[in-house]
Write a protein that holds these residues in place. Structure first.
Motif, PDB file in Angstrom:
ATOM      1  N   VAL A   1      13.562 -26.545 -19.383  1.00 20.38           N
ATOM      2  CA  VAL A   1      12.513 -25.649 -18.910  1.00 20.38           C
ATOM      3  C   VAL A   1      11.146 -26.261 -19.195  1.00 20.38           C
ATOM      4  N   LYS A   2      10.322 -26.394 -18.161  1.00 20.08           N
ATOM      5  CA  LYS A   2       9.002 -27.022 -18.296  1.00 20.08           C
ATOM      6  C   LYS A   2       7.878 -26.001 -18.415  1.00 20.08           C
ATOM      7  N   GLY A   3       8.196 -24.735 -18.221  1.00 19.16           N
ATOM      8  CA  GLY A   3       7.163 -23.714 -18.290  1.00 19.16           C
ATOM      9  C   GLY A   3       7.320 -22.706 -17.171  1.00 19.16           C
ATOM     10  N   ILE A   4       6.265 -21.929 -16.940  1.00 16.39           N
ATOM     11  CA  ILE A   4       6.290 -20.891 -15.904  1.00 16.39           C
ATOM     12  C   ILE A   4       5.854 -21.485 -14.579  1.00 16.39           C
ATOM     13  N   ASP A   5       6.680 -21.314 -13.562  1.00 16.72           N
ATOM     14  CA  ASP A   5       6.267 -21.686 -12.206  1.00 16.72           C
ATOM     15  C   ASP A   5       5.393 -20.577 -11.614  1.00 16.72           C
ATOM     16  N   HIS A   6       5.884 -19.338 -11.680  1.00 20.93           N
ATOM     17  CA  HIS A   6       5.109 -18.182 -11.233  1.00 20.93           C
ATOM     18  C   HIS A   6       5.773 -16.922 -11.772  1.00 20.93           C
ATOM     19  N   LEU A   7       5.064 -15.820 -11.713  1.00 20.93           N
ATOM     20  CA  LEU A   7       5.620 -14.511 -12.022  1.00 20.93           C
ATOM     21  C   LEU A   7       5.723 -13.729 -10.723  1.00 20.93           C
ATOM     22  N   HIS A   8       6.876 -13.081 -10.515  1.00 23.57           N
ATOM     23  CA  HIS A   8       7.099 -12.292  -9.311  1.00 23.57           C
ATOM     24  C   HIS A   8       7.127 -10.821  -9.700  1.00 23.57           C
TER      25      HIS A   8
ATOM     26  N   THR B   1      -4.282 -19.603 -17.782  1.00 26.86           N
ATOM     27  CA  THR B   1      -2.873 -19.813 -18.102  1.00 26.86           C
ATOM     28  C   THR B   1      -2.247 -18.490 -18.513  1.00 26.86           C
ATOM     29  N   VAL B   2      -0.940 -18.352 -18.250  1.00 30.17           N
ATOM     30  CA  VAL B   2      -0.185 -17.264 -18.873  1.00 30.17           C
ATOM     31  C   VAL B   2       0.129 -17.699 -20.299  1.00 30.17           C
ATOM     32  N   ASP B   3      -0.481 -17.028 -21.279  1.00 32.90           N
ATOM     33  CA  ASP B   3      -0.282 -17.404 -22.673  1.00 32.90           C
ATOM     34  C   ASP B   3       1.082 -16.935 -23.172  1.00 32.90           C
ATOM     35  N   HIS B   4       1.422 -15.692 -22.892  1.00 29.17           N
ATOM     36  CA  HIS B   4       2.732 -15.166 -23.293  1.00 29.17           C
ATOM     37  C   HIS B   4       3.008 -13.877 -22.543  1.00 29.17           C
ATOM     38  N   LEU B   5       4.252 -13.440 -22.629  1.00 29.59           N
ATOM     39  CA  LEU B   5       4.686 -12.155 -22.088  1.00 29.59           C
ATOM     40  C   LEU B   5       5.280 -11.342 -23.228  1.00 29.59           C
TER      41      LEU B   5
ATOM     42  N   LYS C   1      10.450 -10.723 -32.482  1.00 27.03           N
ATOM     43  CA  LYS C   1      10.690 -12.155 -32.589  1.00 27.03           C
ATOM     44  C   LYS C   1       9.971 -12.823 -31.425  1.00 27.03           C
ATOM     45  N   VAL C   2       9.391 -13.989 -31.684  1.00 28.66           N
ATOM     46  CA  VAL C   2       8.748 -14.769 -30.627  1.00 28.66           C
ATOM     47  C   VAL C   2       9.620 -15.979 -30.333  1.00 28.66           C
ATOM     48  N   VAL C   3       9.960 -16.159 -29.050  1.00 29.76           N
ATOM     49  CA  VAL C   3      10.729 -17.334 -28.636  1.00 29.76           C
ATOM     50  C   VAL C   3       9.897 -18.122 -27.638  1.00 29.76           C
ATOM     51  N   GLN C   4      10.040 -19.450 -27.670  1.00 31.55           N
ATOM     52  CA  GLN C   4       9.303 -20.285 -26.728  1.00 31.55           C
ATOM     53  C   GLN C   4      10.061 -21.577 -26.463  1.00 31.55           C
ATOM     54  N   ASP C   5       9.774 -22.165 -25.301  1.00 32.90           N
ATOM     55  CA  ASP C   5      10.376 -23.453 -24.989  1.00 32.90           C
ATOM     56  C   ASP C   5       9.782 -24.519 -25.908  1.00 32.90           C
ATOM     57  N   PRO C   6      10.456 -25.657 -26.080  1.00 31.89           N
ATOM     58  CA  PRO C   6       9.995 -26.651 -27.054  1.00 31.89           C
ATOM     59  C   PRO C   6       8.556 -27.116 -26.848  1.00 31.89           C
ATOM     60  N   ALA C   7       8.097 -27.134 -25.601  1.00 27.81           N
ATOM     61  CA  ALA C   7       6.721 -27.570 -25.335  1.00 27.81           C
ATOM     62  C   ALA C   7       5.711 -26.436 -25.511  1.00 27.81           C
ATOM     63  N   GLY C   8       6.179 -25.202 -25.672  1.00 29.79           N
ATOM     64  CA  GLY C   8       5.284 -24.071 -25.867  1.00 29.79           C
ATOM     65  C   GLY C   8       4.623 -23.567 -24.608  1.00 29.79           C
ATOM     66  N   HIS C   9       5.186 -23.889 -23.433  1.00 26.19           N
ATOM     67  CA  HIS C   9       4.579 -23.451 -22.178  1.00 26.19           C
ATOM     68  C   HIS C   9       4.993 -22.035 -21.792  1.00 26.19           C
ATOM     69  N   LEU C  10       6.176 -21.598 -22.233  1.00 22.30           N
ATOM     70  CA  LEU C  10       6.640 -20.240 -21.970  1.00 22.30           C
ATOM     71  C   LEU C  10       6.908 -19.566 -23.302  1.00 22.30           C
TER      72      LEU C  10
END
Length: 357
Positions: free
Chosen positions: A3-10, A155-159, A199-208
């Protein structure tokens, strides 16, 4: 790293064009593409910085069903991947629930897995990463609107995700095992007689980054319980947009009609004792005059403010956040949100339909 991050939110909405107009007029988004007026299924794409929000409406089908159950809200958190077929095989082998196998569309390959409740993750492989249009069954026509040179929000910082009691650990474990995310932060928050776990979860790069929240049923019901009832199950409570100048962004959005949650002036009386000395342009007075919140971690500081929900069910709102080297949420971040919403809650009619998700 898949996972590289968020492409878009629908988002699904009762009236996608009304929502797109609100985001354009009040929040500085640009209407980048839309369906033709005569199309039976309507959609609009609004963008700002790297943020892409696809909003759709329909008289029947999945979008209509989602709105009936939950009201307007985030239905898909689309993820950017290099290879959709490989990502789909890998994530489903790790335990992700498959929803649709990889499909080739013009310029893109798309697959889909379940996220939580009725929310999904599309896996998007783009031939051209600069193409702003998301893959959709709708025919989107680019508009002639120009984008601002310097976006207010970039940027979308978090959800923030509200979950029923008992789902927090399993959802965090799912993201850790199936999607390869890290659990980066945990906190149990009590406010008066109410309490919640997170709990906060994120991808290794921190993009999502996803903030997962569940209520503690041993305590009094609170805003998380109310969200789950009014939304009809788990879902996205708010979207946090990152900005490089939160004072300017908050001032600009206020002048455009955005209503933010108020912060009691007593909050600022001991603020510098908690976060250390504050200096212009974000000194204590600048924060106080705008109801901005401040927090810190061992890397730096963050500043934030939450909008008042305009959703009929009060189940979706936005956050502005500026990070000055801060990497986490700090010990007071989630508590500040909980207390800010609790202070400003007002009774409102229950939605006509709140079927389970």
């Amino acid at each position: 790293m898949i996972v590289k991050g968020i492409d878009h939110l629908h988002l699904h909405a009762e009236d996608c064009f009304a929502q797109a107009a609100l985001l354009s007029d009040a929040y500085g988004f640009t209407l980048t593409a839309r369906t033709a007026p005569e199309a039976p299924h309507q959609a609009a794409l609004v963008t700002q910085g790297s943020i892409r929000l696809l909003i759709s409406s329909a008289p029947h089908g999945p979008a209509r069903d989602f709105v009936t159950r939950h009201g307007d809200g985030v239905a898909d958190i689309a993820l950017s991947v290099d290879d959709a077929a490989h990502a789909f095989r890998t994530l489903t082998a790790r335990g992700a629930e498959p929803l649709s196998a990889p499909m080739r569309l013009p310029g893109k390959t798309v697959a889909r897995i379940r996220a939580f409740g009725d929310v999904t993750h599309s896996l998007i492989e783009r031939d051209d990463p600069t193409d702003p249009l998301p893959p959709t069954e709708h025919t989107l026509h680019p508009t002639t609107h120009t984008h601002p040179t310097t976006p207010l929000l970039h940027t979308v910082d978090h959800l923030a995700i509200c979950l029923p009691h008992g789902h927090l650990a399993t959802t965090a474990d799912h993201y850790r095992h199936a999607l390869g995310f890290d659990v980066t932060y945990e906190e149990y928050v009590t406010v008066g007689g109410q309490a919640m776990d997170s709990k906060v979860v994120q991808d290794p790069a921190g993009h999502l980054v996803l903030t997962l929240i569940e209520p503690d049923p041993r305590r009094e019901p609170g805003q998380i319980d109310r969200f789950l009832t009014d939304h009809g199950g788990p879902g996205v409570q708010h979207i946090a947009f990152r900005t490089d100048d939160i004072a300017h962004a908050a001032d600009t959005l206020r002048s455009s009609g955005v209503d933010f949650l108020a912060t009691p002036h007593t909050y600022y009386d001991t603020l510098e004792q908690r976060v250390g000395p504050l200096h212009p342009p974000l000194d204590t007075q600048a924060l106080r005059s705008r109801s901005l919140l401040a927090d810190q971690d061992r890397w730096g500081r963050l500043f934030q403010i939450f909008t008042r929900s305009t959703h009929p069910r009060r189940t979706l709102f936005f956050e502005l956040i500026q990070r000055d080297r801060a990497k986490t949420f700090g010990s007071g971040n989630i508590r500040a949100l909980y207390e800010a919403v609790r202070r400003t809650e007002t009774p409102h009619p229950a939605p006509a339909t709140t079927g389970g998700a």
